[in-house]
Design an enzyme around this catalytic site. Structure first.
Site, PDB file in Angstrom:
ATOM      1  N   HIS A 157       3.746 -13.228  30.448  1.00  0.00           N
ATOM      2  CA  HIS A 157       2.811 -12.425  30.327  1.00  0.00           C
ATOM      3  C   HIS A 157       2.269 -12.195  31.705  1.00  0.00           C
ATOM      4  O   HIS A 157       1.830 -13.287  32.449  1.00  0.00           O
ATOM      5  CB  HIS A 157       1.871 -12.546  29.290  1.00  0.00           C
ATOM      6  N   ASP A 197      -6.606  -7.241  18.616  1.00  0.00           N
ATOM      7  CA  ASP A 197      -6.381  -7.151  19.974  1.00  0.00           C
ATOM      8  C   ASP A 197      -5.864  -5.629  20.266  1.00  0.00           C
ATOM      9  O   ASP A 197      -6.240  -4.815  21.140  1.00  0.00           O
ATOM     10  CB  ASP A 197      -5.444  -8.093  20.701  1.00  0.00           C
ATOM     11  N   ARG A 209     -11.196  -1.390  25.366  1.00  0.00           N
ATOM     12  CA  ARG A 209     -11.487  -1.950  26.750  1.00  0.00           C
ATOM     13  C   ARG A 209     -10.885  -1.014  27.906  1.00  0.00           C
ATOM     14  O   ARG A 209     -11.390  -0.699  28.993  1.00  0.00           O
ATOM     15  CB  ARG A 209     -10.854  -3.242  26.905  1.00  0.00           C
ATOM     16  N   SER A 252      -7.602 -11.909  24.635  1.00  0.00           N
ATOM     17  CA  SER A 252      -6.489 -10.877  24.497  1.00  0.00           C
ATOM     18  C   SER A 252      -5.132 -11.471  24.625  1.00  0.00           C
ATOM     19  O   SER A 252      -4.069 -11.200  23.675  1.00  0.00           O
ATOM     20  CB  SER A 252      -6.873  -9.609  25.396  1.00  0.00           C
ATOM     21  N   LYS A 299      -2.265 -12.696  21.183  1.00  0.00           N
ATOM     22  CA  LYS A 299      -1.094 -11.855  21.198  1.00  0.00           C
ATOM     23  C   LYS A 299       0.142 -13.101  21.174  1.00  0.00           C
ATOM     24  O   LYS A 299       1.146 -13.062  20.250  1.00  0.00           O
ATOM     25  CB  LYS A 299      -0.958 -10.857  22.289  1.00  0.00           C
TER      26      LYS A 299
HETATM   27  N1  URA Z   1      -3.069  -8.237  29.477  1.00  0.00           N
HETATM   28  C1  URA Z   1      -3.660  -8.300  28.257  1.00  0.00           C
HETATM   29  O1  URA Z   1      -3.001  -8.449  27.208  1.00  0.00           O
HETATM   30  N2  URA Z   1      -5.030  -8.186  27.933  1.00  0.00           N
HETATM   31  C2  URA Z   1      -5.816  -8.224  28.864  1.00  0.00           C
HETATM   32  O2  URA Z   1      -7.037  -8.013  28.797  1.00  0.00           O
HETATM   33  C3  URA Z   1      -5.423  -8.057  30.268  1.00  0.00           C
HETATM   34  C4  URA Z   1      -3.895  -8.228  30.437  1.00  0.00           C
END
Ligand code: URA
Length: 436
Positions: free
Chosen positions: A82, A161, A168, A183, A187
Protein backbone atom coordinates in the site's frame (compact mmCIF):
# COMPACT_ATOMS: atom_id res chain seq x y z
CA UNK A 1 -21.83 9.25 23.61
CA UNK A 2 -22.54 12.74 22.25
CA UNK A 3 -20.47 13.50 19.15
CA UNK A 4 -20.26 17.18 20.05
CA UNK A 5 -18.58 16.36 23.38
CA UNK A 6 -15.90 14.30 21.61
CA UNK A 7 -15.34 17.07 19.06
CA UNK A 8 -14.87 19.65 21.82
CA UNK A 9 -12.59 17.38 23.84
CA UNK A 10 -10.32 16.75 20.86
CA UNK A 11 -10.45 20.42 19.87
CA UNK A 12 -9.15 21.27 23.34
CA UNK A 13 -6.31 18.70 23.04
CA UNK A 14 -7.94 16.13 25.30
CA UNK A 15 -7.45 12.40 25.00
CA UNK A 16 -10.36 10.14 24.07
CA UNK A 17 -10.88 6.72 25.61
CA UNK A 18 -10.98 3.59 23.44
CA UNK A 19 -14.68 3.33 24.23
CA UNK A 20 -15.33 6.92 23.07
CA UNK A 21 -13.57 6.22 19.79
CA UNK A 22 -15.26 2.87 19.32
CA UNK A 23 -18.72 4.40 19.88
CA UNK A 24 -18.05 7.37 17.60
CA UNK A 25 -16.85 5.19 14.71
CA UNK A 26 -19.71 2.72 15.15
CA UNK A 27 -22.28 5.53 15.24
CA UNK A 28 -20.83 7.24 12.15
CA UNK A 29 -20.71 3.93 10.22
CA UNK A 30 -24.39 3.30 11.10
CA UNK A 31 -25.30 6.79 9.91
CA UNK A 32 -26.16 8.09 13.39
CA UNK A 33 -23.46 10.80 13.33
CA UNK A 34 -23.77 13.21 10.38
CA UNK A 35 -20.92 14.14 8.03
CA UNK A 36 -20.69 17.70 9.42
CA UNK A 37 -19.95 16.49 12.94
CA UNK A 38 -17.51 13.87 11.72
CA UNK A 39 -15.74 16.50 9.59
CA UNK A 40 -15.32 18.72 12.64
CA UNK A 41 -13.93 15.82 14.65
CA UNK A 42 -11.53 14.85 11.85
CA UNK A 43 -10.27 18.43 11.63
CA UNK A 44 -9.72 18.47 15.40
CA UNK A 45 -7.66 15.27 15.04
CA UNK A 46 -5.61 16.82 12.19
CA UNK A 47 -4.91 19.87 14.38
CA UNK A 48 -4.36 18.21 17.76
CA UNK A 49 -3.07 14.75 16.85
CA UNK A 50 -3.67 11.48 18.67
CA UNK A 51 -1.73 9.47 21.24
CA UNK A 52 -0.47 6.00 20.24
CA UNK A 53 -3.27 4.52 22.32
CA UNK A 54 -5.89 6.58 20.50
CA UNK A 55 -4.46 5.56 17.10
CA UNK A 56 -4.58 1.90 18.14
CA UNK A 57 -8.20 2.30 19.29
CA UNK A 58 -9.17 4.11 16.06
CA UNK A 59 -7.53 1.45 13.87
CA UNK A 60 -9.23 -1.29 15.85
CA UNK A 61 -12.64 0.40 15.69
CA UNK A 62 -12.34 0.95 11.93
CA UNK A 63 -11.05 -2.59 11.32
CA UNK A 64 -13.93 -4.14 13.27
CA UNK A 65 -16.54 -1.92 11.64
CA UNK A 66 -16.67 -4.80 9.14
CA UNK A 67 -15.48 -8.35 8.66
CA UNK A 68 -11.91 -9.51 9.00
CA UNK A 69 -11.22 -12.01 6.22
CA UNK A 70 -9.55 -15.35 6.81
CA UNK A 71 -7.74 -16.83 3.83
CA UNK A 72 -5.77 -19.33 5.88
CA UNK A 73 -7.34 -22.15 3.83
CA UNK A 74 -5.79 -20.71 0.67
CA UNK A 75 -2.33 -22.03 -0.24
CA UNK A 76 0.53 -19.54 -0.64
CA UNK A 77 1.51 -16.47 1.36
CA UNK A 78 -0.96 -13.60 1.36
CA UNK A 79 1.02 -10.40 0.84
CA UNK A 80 -0.08 -6.88 -0.07
CA UNK A 81 1.42 -3.46 -0.71
CA UNK A 82 0.00 0.00 0.00
CA UNK A 83 1.15 3.51 -0.78
CA UNK A 84 0.36 6.60 1.26
CA UNK A 85 -0.37 8.37 -2.03
CA UNK A 86 1.33 10.52 -4.61
CA UNK A 87 1.12 11.99 -8.10
CA UNK A 88 1.44 9.45 -10.93
CA UNK A 89 1.81 6.68 -8.34
CA UNK A 90 0.37 3.73 -10.23
CA UNK A 91 2.60 1.02 -8.75
CA UNK A 92 -0.28 -1.14 -7.40
CA UNK A 93 -1.50 -1.83 -10.94
CA UNK A 94 1.92 -3.20 -11.84
CA UNK A 95 3.04 -4.83 -8.60
CA UNK A 96 -0.13 -6.80 -7.88
CA UNK A 97 0.13 -8.84 -11.13
CA UNK A 98 3.90 -9.28 -10.70
CA UNK A 99 3.43 -10.67 -7.18
CA UNK A 100 0.56 -12.94 -8.21
CA UNK A 101 2.49 -14.18 -11.25
CA UNK A 102 5.31 -15.08 -8.84
CA UNK A 103 3.05 -17.26 -6.70
CA UNK A 104 1.91 -14.90 -3.93
CA UNK A 105 -1.74 -14.29 -3.13
CA UNK A 106 -2.67 -10.60 -3.27
CA UNK A 107 -6.08 -9.74 -1.77
CA UNK A 108 -5.85 -5.99 -2.40
CA UNK A 109 -8.34 -3.53 -0.91
CA UNK A 110 -7.58 -0.04 -2.24
CA UNK A 111 -8.95 3.47 -2.18
CA UNK A 112 -10.06 6.16 -4.61
CA UNK A 113 -8.28 9.45 -5.25
CA UNK A 114 -7.51 11.28 -2.02
CA UNK A 115 -6.83 15.03 -1.98
CA UNK A 116 -4.37 15.80 -4.76
CA UNK A 117 -3.33 12.15 -5.14
CA UNK A 118 -4.82 9.51 -7.43
CA UNK A 119 -6.37 6.22 -6.26
CA UNK A 120 -6.14 2.66 -7.55
CA UNK A 121 -9.92 2.17 -7.77
CA UNK A 122 -10.49 5.22 -9.98
CA UNK A 123 -7.65 4.09 -12.24
CA UNK A 124 -9.00 0.54 -12.56
CA UNK A 125 -12.48 1.83 -13.33
CA UNK A 126 -11.12 3.61 -16.39
CA UNK A 127 -10.83 0.11 -17.92
CA UNK A 128 -14.29 -0.37 -19.48
CA UNK A 129 -16.33 -2.85 -17.44
CA UNK A 130 -13.78 -3.35 -14.64
CA UNK A 131 -15.73 -4.08 -11.46
CA UNK A 132 -14.14 -2.98 -8.17
CA UNK A 133 -17.37 -3.77 -6.27
CA UNK A 134 -17.07 -7.53 -6.07
CA UNK A 135 -19.09 -9.32 -3.41
CA UNK A 136 -17.09 -11.17 -0.81
CA UNK A 137 -17.76 -14.47 -2.59
CA UNK A 138 -16.63 -13.02 -5.93
CA UNK A 139 -13.53 -11.49 -4.31
CA UNK A 140 -12.64 -14.90 -2.92
CA UNK A 141 -13.30 -16.66 -6.24
CA UNK A 142 -11.10 -14.23 -8.23
CA UNK A 143 -8.34 -14.50 -5.62
CA UNK A 144 -8.47 -18.30 -5.71
CA UNK A 145 -8.55 -18.40 -9.51
CA UNK A 146 -5.72 -16.06 -10.39
CA UNK A 147 -3.97 -15.17 -7.12
CA UNK A 148 -5.03 -11.53 -7.03
CA UNK A 149 -8.22 -9.51 -6.69
CA UNK A 150 -8.55 -5.72 -6.46
CA UNK A 151 -11.52 -4.14 -4.76
CA UNK A 152 -12.53 -1.12 -2.69
CA UNK A 153 -13.79 -0.91 0.86
CA UNK A 154 -17.34 -2.30 1.00
CA UNK A 155 -20.33 -2.33 3.35
CA UNK A 156 -18.88 -5.63 4.60
CA UNK A 157 -15.12 -4.91 4.68
CA UNK A 158 -13.75 -1.72 6.28
CA UNK A 159 -17.06 0.18 5.90
CA UNK A 160 -15.89 2.89 8.34
CA UNK A 161 -12.91 3.66 6.09
CA UNK A 162 -15.19 3.68 3.04
CA UNK A 163 -17.19 6.56 4.56
CA UNK A 164 -14.34 8.38 6.29
CA UNK A 165 -12.05 8.20 3.25
CA UNK A 166 -14.64 9.87 1.01
CA UNK A 167 -15.23 12.54 3.65
CA UNK A 168 -11.54 13.26 4.27
CA UNK A 169 -10.95 13.60 0.52
CA UNK A 170 -13.08 16.74 0.36
CA UNK A 171 -12.65 18.27 3.82
CA UNK A 172 -8.90 18.89 3.97
CA UNK A 173 -8.48 16.21 6.62
CA UNK A 174 -6.06 13.80 4.99
CA UNK A 175 -2.77 15.06 6.44
CA UNK A 176 -2.71 13.33 9.81
CA UNK A 177 -0.49 10.37 10.63
CA UNK A 178 -3.18 9.03 12.99
CA UNK A 179 -5.92 9.16 10.34
CA UNK A 180 -3.68 7.82 7.57
CA UNK A 181 -2.50 4.95 9.76
CA UNK A 182 -6.02 3.95 10.85
CA UNK A 183 -7.31 4.24 7.28
CA UNK A 184 -4.57 2.15 5.71
CA UNK A 185 -4.26 -0.47 8.43
CA UNK A 186 -8.02 -0.98 8.91
CA UNK A 187 -8.27 -1.98 5.22
CA UNK A 188 -5.08 -4.00 5.13
CA UNK A 189 -5.63 -5.89 8.38
CA UNK A 190 -9.13 -6.83 7.17
CA UNK A 191 -7.61 -8.59 4.15
CA UNK A 192 -6.31 -11.56 6.10
CA UNK A 193 -2.72 -11.04 4.89
CA UNK A 194 0.52 -12.46 6.32
CA UNK A 195 2.72 -9.52 5.28
CA UNK A 196 2.50 -5.94 4.05
CA UNK A 197 4.91 -3.69 2.16
CA UNK A 198 4.27 0.01 2.67
CA UNK A 199 5.38 2.74 0.33
CA UNK A 200 5.48 5.91 2.44
CA UNK A 201 5.84 8.87 0.11
CA UNK A 202 7.85 11.92 1.06
CA UNK A 203 8.20 15.26 -0.72
CA UNK A 204 6.31 18.03 -2.46
CA UNK A 205 3.68 15.66 -3.91
CA UNK A 206 3.20 13.57 -0.75
CA UNK A 207 1.08 14.13 2.35
CA UNK A 208 4.28 13.92 4.40
CA UNK A 209 6.60 16.69 3.24
CA UNK A 210 9.67 15.99 5.37
CA UNK A 211 11.65 13.02 6.69
CA UNK A 212 10.61 13.52 10.31
CA UNK A 213 6.89 13.25 9.46
CA UNK A 214 7.37 10.41 6.97
CA UNK A 215 9.51 8.37 9.39
CA UNK A 216 7.00 8.92 12.21
CA UNK A 217 4.16 7.68 9.96
CA UNK A 218 6.24 4.72 8.76
CA UNK A 219 7.03 3.73 12.38
CA UNK A 220 3.37 3.99 13.33
CA UNK A 221 2.24 1.84 10.40
CA UNK A 222 4.92 -0.80 10.96
CA UNK A 223 4.27 -0.94 14.72
CA UNK A 224 0.50 -1.28 14.15
CA UNK A 225 0.96 -4.16 11.70
CA UNK A 226 3.54 -5.97 13.83
CA UNK A 227 1.28 -5.71 16.87
CA UNK A 228 -1.28 -7.67 14.86
CA UNK A 229 1.30 -10.34 13.96
CA UNK A 230 1.99 -9.22 10.39
CA UNK A 231 5.41 -9.08 8.73
CA UNK A 232 5.94 -5.45 7.84
CA UNK A 233 8.32 -3.17 6.03
CA UNK A 234 7.98 0.50 5.05
CA UNK A 235 10.03 2.09 2.27
CA UNK A 236 10.20 5.87 2.39
CA UNK A 237 10.26 6.81 -1.30
CA UNK A 238 10.56 10.04 -3.22
CA UNK A 239 7.59 12.11 -4.30
CA UNK A 240 9.33 15.41 -5.07
CA UNK A 241 8.32 14.84 -8.69
CA UNK A 242 5.64 12.71 -10.33
CA UNK A 243 6.33 8.99 -10.60
CA UNK A 244 6.59 8.01 -14.27
CA UNK A 245 5.51 10.30 -17.08
CA UNK A 246 1.74 10.33 -16.69
CA UNK A 247 -0.91 11.25 -14.12
CA UNK A 248 -4.65 10.84 -14.68
CA UNK A 249 -6.70 7.68 -14.42
CA UNK A 250 -6.80 6.15 -17.94
CA UNK A 251 -3.37 7.60 -18.77
CA UNK A 252 -1.91 5.82 -15.73
CA UNK A 253 -3.45 2.50 -16.76
CA UNK A 254 -1.82 2.92 -20.18
CA UNK A 255 1.56 3.63 -18.57
CA UNK A 256 1.19 0.60 -16.25
CA UNK A 257 0.58 -1.62 -19.29
CA UNK A 258 3.77 -0.19 -20.83
CA UNK A 259 5.76 -1.26 -17.75
CA UNK A 260 4.11 -4.69 -17.65
CA UNK A 261 5.06 -5.02 -21.32
CA UNK A 262 8.74 -4.43 -20.56
CA UNK A 263 8.91 -0.69 -21.32
CA UNK A 264 7.75 2.42 -19.51
CA UNK A 265 9.69 5.04 -17.56
CA UNK A 266 12.80 3.87 -15.68
CA UNK A 267 11.85 5.38 -12.29
CA UNK A 268 8.44 3.70 -12.26
CA UNK A 269 9.83 0.38 -13.37
CA UNK A 270 12.65 0.52 -10.80
CA UNK A 271 10.33 1.30 -7.91
CA UNK A 272 7.89 -1.45 -8.91
CA UNK A 273 10.70 -4.00 -9.03
CA UNK A 274 11.96 -2.86 -5.61
CA UNK A 275 8.51 -3.03 -3.98
CA UNK A 276 7.63 -6.36 -5.60
CA UNK A 277 11.00 -7.73 -4.44
CA UNK A 278 10.10 -6.82 -0.85
CA UNK A 279 6.73 -8.59 -1.27
CA UNK A 280 8.51 -11.75 -2.45
CA UNK A 281 11.01 -11.47 0.40
CA UNK A 282 8.41 -10.98 3.15
CA UNK A 283 6.27 -13.67 1.52
CA UNK A 284 9.24 -16.07 1.81
CA UNK A 285 9.20 -16.74 -1.91
CA UNK A 286 12.87 -15.69 -2.17
CA UNK A 287 15.85 -15.66 0.20
CA UNK A 288 17.13 -12.18 -0.60
CA UNK A 289 16.03 -8.86 -2.03
CA UNK A 290 18.33 -9.31 -5.02
CA UNK A 291 16.64 -12.59 -5.79
CA UNK A 292 13.28 -10.83 -5.46
CA UNK A 293 14.34 -8.11 -7.89
CA UNK A 294 15.54 -10.66 -10.39
CA UNK A 295 12.31 -12.63 -10.09
CA UNK A 296 10.25 -9.46 -10.60
CA UNK A 297 12.26 -8.40 -13.66
CA UNK A 298 12.02 -11.93 -15.11
CA UNK A 299 8.26 -12.01 -14.62
CA UNK A 300 7.99 -8.80 -16.64
CA UNK A 301 10.45 -9.90 -19.32
CA UNK A 302 8.74 -13.26 -19.83
CA UNK A 303 5.32 -11.60 -20.21
CA UNK A 304 3.91 -13.52 -17.22
CA UNK A 305 3.11 -10.38 -15.23
CA UNK A 306 1.27 -8.86 -18.20
CA UNK A 307 -0.69 -12.10 -18.71
CA UNK A 308 -1.58 -12.09 -15.01
CA UNK A 309 -2.93 -8.55 -15.40
CA UNK A 310 -5.02 -9.78 -18.35
CA UNK A 311 -6.45 -12.58 -16.18
CA UNK A 312 -7.33 -10.16 -13.38
CA UNK A 313 -9.00 -7.72 -15.79
CA UNK A 314 -10.99 -10.52 -17.40
CA UNK A 315 -12.11 -12.06 -14.11
CA UNK A 316 -13.22 -8.64 -12.84
CA UNK A 317 -15.28 -7.98 -15.97
CA UNK A 318 -12.93 -5.51 -17.72
CA UNK A 319 -12.16 -5.14 -21.42
CA UNK A 320 -8.94 -7.12 -21.92
CA UNK A 321 -8.58 -5.51 -25.35
CA UNK A 322 -6.99 -2.47 -23.64
CA UNK A 323 -3.95 -4.58 -22.75
CA UNK A 324 -3.06 -5.18 -26.39
CA UNK A 325 -4.28 -1.78 -27.52
CA UNK A 326 -4.24 0.86 -24.73
CA UNK A 327 -5.71 3.34 -27.25
CA UNK A 328 -9.03 1.64 -26.45
CA UNK A 329 -8.88 3.46 -23.11
CA UNK A 330 -10.85 6.70 -23.02
CA UNK A 331 -8.80 9.69 -24.19
CA UNK A 332 -9.28 13.40 -23.67
CA UNK A 333 -10.33 15.46 -26.70
CA UNK A 334 -7.90 18.36 -26.25
CA UNK A 335 -4.34 19.02 -25.14
CA UNK A 336 -2.51 22.14 -23.96
CA UNK A 337 1.25 22.36 -23.67
CA UNK A 338 2.75 24.23 -20.71
CA UNK A 339 6.00 25.83 -21.84
CA UNK A 340 9.08 27.03 -20.01
CA UNK A 341 9.44 30.81 -19.78
CA UNK A 342 13.24 30.66 -19.80
CA UNK A 343 16.32 28.65 -20.69
CA UNK A 344 17.75 26.69 -17.76
CA UNK A 345 17.27 23.56 -15.71
CA UNK A 346 14.36 22.13 -13.72
CA UNK A 347 15.56 22.86 -10.17
CA UNK A 348 12.49 21.54 -8.34
CA UNK A 349 8.86 20.61 -8.93
CA UNK A 350 5.96 21.62 -6.69
CA UNK A 351 4.39 18.24 -7.29
CA UNK A 352 1.21 18.86 -5.27
CA UNK A 353 0.30 21.62 -7.77
CA UNK A 354 0.39 19.04 -10.56
CA UNK A 355 -1.89 16.72 -8.57
CA UNK A 356 -4.28 19.60 -7.92
CA UNK A 357 -4.22 20.54 -11.63
CA UNK A 358 -5.40 16.98 -12.39
CA UNK A 359 -8.22 17.35 -9.86
CA UNK A 360 -9.21 20.72 -11.35
CA UNK A 361 -9.35 19.17 -14.85
CA UNK A 362 -11.86 16.64 -13.44
CA UNK A 363 -9.53 13.74 -12.62
CA UNK A 364 -10.34 13.92 -8.87
CA UNK A 365 -13.17 15.04 -6.61
CA UNK A 366 -13.82 18.35 -4.89
CA UNK A 367 -17.22 17.26 -3.56
CA UNK A 368 -18.14 13.77 -2.39
CA UNK A 369 -20.71 13.37 -5.14
CA UNK A 370 -18.44 14.57 -7.99
CA UNK A 371 -18.08 12.22 -10.94
CA UNK A 372 -14.53 12.04 -12.18
CA UNK A 373 -13.45 12.23 -15.82
CA UNK A 374 -11.18 9.22 -16.38
CA UNK A 375 -9.71 10.63 -19.61
CA UNK A 376 -8.06 13.79 -18.29
CA UNK A 377 -4.54 14.04 -16.94
CA UNK A 378 -1.04 15.38 -17.41
CA UNK A 379 1.94 14.11 -19.35
CA UNK A 380 5.28 15.16 -17.86
CA UNK A 381 8.15 15.92 -20.22
CA UNK A 382 10.77 17.26 -17.81
CA UNK A 383 12.17 15.92 -14.58
CA UNK A 384 14.36 17.50 -11.92
CA UNK A 385 17.82 18.23 -13.33
CA UNK A 386 16.69 18.24 -16.99
CA UNK A 387 17.80 21.09 -19.25
CA UNK A 388 14.99 23.12 -20.77
CA UNK A 389 14.83 25.78 -23.49
CA UNK A 390 12.55 28.80 -23.39
CA UNK A 391 9.26 27.81 -25.07
CA UNK A 392 9.91 24.09 -24.69
CA UNK A 393 6.97 22.13 -23.14
CA UNK A 394 7.49 20.96 -19.57
CA UNK A 395 4.17 19.14 -19.47
CA UNK A 396 0.98 18.66 -21.49
CA UNK A 397 -2.52 18.89 -20.04
CA UNK A 398 -5.10 16.48 -21.48
CA UNK A 399 -8.59 17.93 -20.98
CA UNK A 400 -12.22 17.78 -22.06
CA UNK A 401 -13.63 21.02 -20.65
CA UNK A 402 -12.22 24.52 -20.88
CA UNK A 403 -14.14 25.64 -17.81
CA UNK A 404 -11.20 25.42 -15.41
CA UNK A 405 -8.36 25.07 -17.87
CA UNK A 406 -6.77 28.43 -16.94
CA UNK A 407 -6.63 27.38 -13.27
CA UNK A 408 -5.05 24.05 -14.18
CA UNK A 409 -2.62 25.88 -16.47
CA UNK A 410 -1.50 28.27 -13.71
CA UNK A 411 -1.07 25.42 -11.23
CA UNK A 412 1.01 23.41 -13.69
CA UNK A 413 3.15 26.33 -14.80
CA UNK A 414 3.85 27.32 -11.20
CA UNK A 415 4.90 23.74 -10.38
CA UNK A 416 8.13 23.95 -12.37
CA UNK A 417 10.95 25.95 -10.81
CA UNK A 418 13.50 26.70 -13.56
CA UNK A 419 16.92 28.11 -12.69
CA UNK A 420 19.92 29.10 -14.80
CA UNK A 421 22.21 26.81 -12.77
CA UNK A 422 21.93 23.03 -12.95
CA UNK A 423 20.76 21.73 -9.53
CA UNK A 424 23.34 19.56 -7.79
CA UNK A 425 20.84 17.33 -5.98
CA UNK A 426 18.85 14.81 -7.95
CA UNK A 427 16.25 13.00 -5.79
CA UNK A 428 16.94 9.33 -5.08
CA UNK A 429 14.06 6.93 -5.37
CA UNK A 430 14.26 5.10 -2.02
CA UNK A 431 15.32 7.24 0.95
CA UNK A 432 14.97 4.82 3.86
CA UNK A 433 13.72 1.38 4.79
CA UNK A 434 11.98 0.98 8.15
CA UNK A 435 10.88 -2.12 9.97
CA UNK A 436 13.27 -4.93 9.08
N1 URA B 1 -4.10 5.69 1.76
C1 URA B 1 -5.17 5.31 2.50
O1 URA B 1 -5.72 4.23 2.32
N2 URA B 1 -5.61 6.16 3.45
C2 URA B 1 -5.04 7.36 3.69
O2 URA B 1 -5.50 8.05 4.56
C3 URA B 1 -3.95 7.75 2.90
C4 URA B 1 -3.49 6.90 1.94
Amino acid sequence: MRAVDLIRRKRDSGELSSQDIQELIAAYTRGDVPDYQMSAWLMAVVQRGMSRQEVAALTDAMLHSGRVLDFSGLSGRKVDKHSTGGVGDKTSLIIAPIAAAGGLKVPMISGRGLGHTGGTLDKLESIPGFNVHLTLTEFQRVLETCGCALIGQTEEIAPADKKLYALRDVTGTVESDALICASIMSKKLAEGIDALVLDVKIGSGAFMKNMEDAARLADLLVETGKRMGKKMVALITDMNQPLGRKAGNAMEVAESIEVLSGGGPADLRELCIELAAWMFFLGERVQSLDEGKKLSADLIASGQAREKFREIVELQGGDVGVIDDPRRLVQARQTLQIRSLMDGYVASIECEHLGLACVVLGGGRELKEDKIDPAVGIEFHKRIGDAVKMGEPVCTLHYNSEARLPEAGILSESAYVITAEKPNTIPTLVHRVIGT
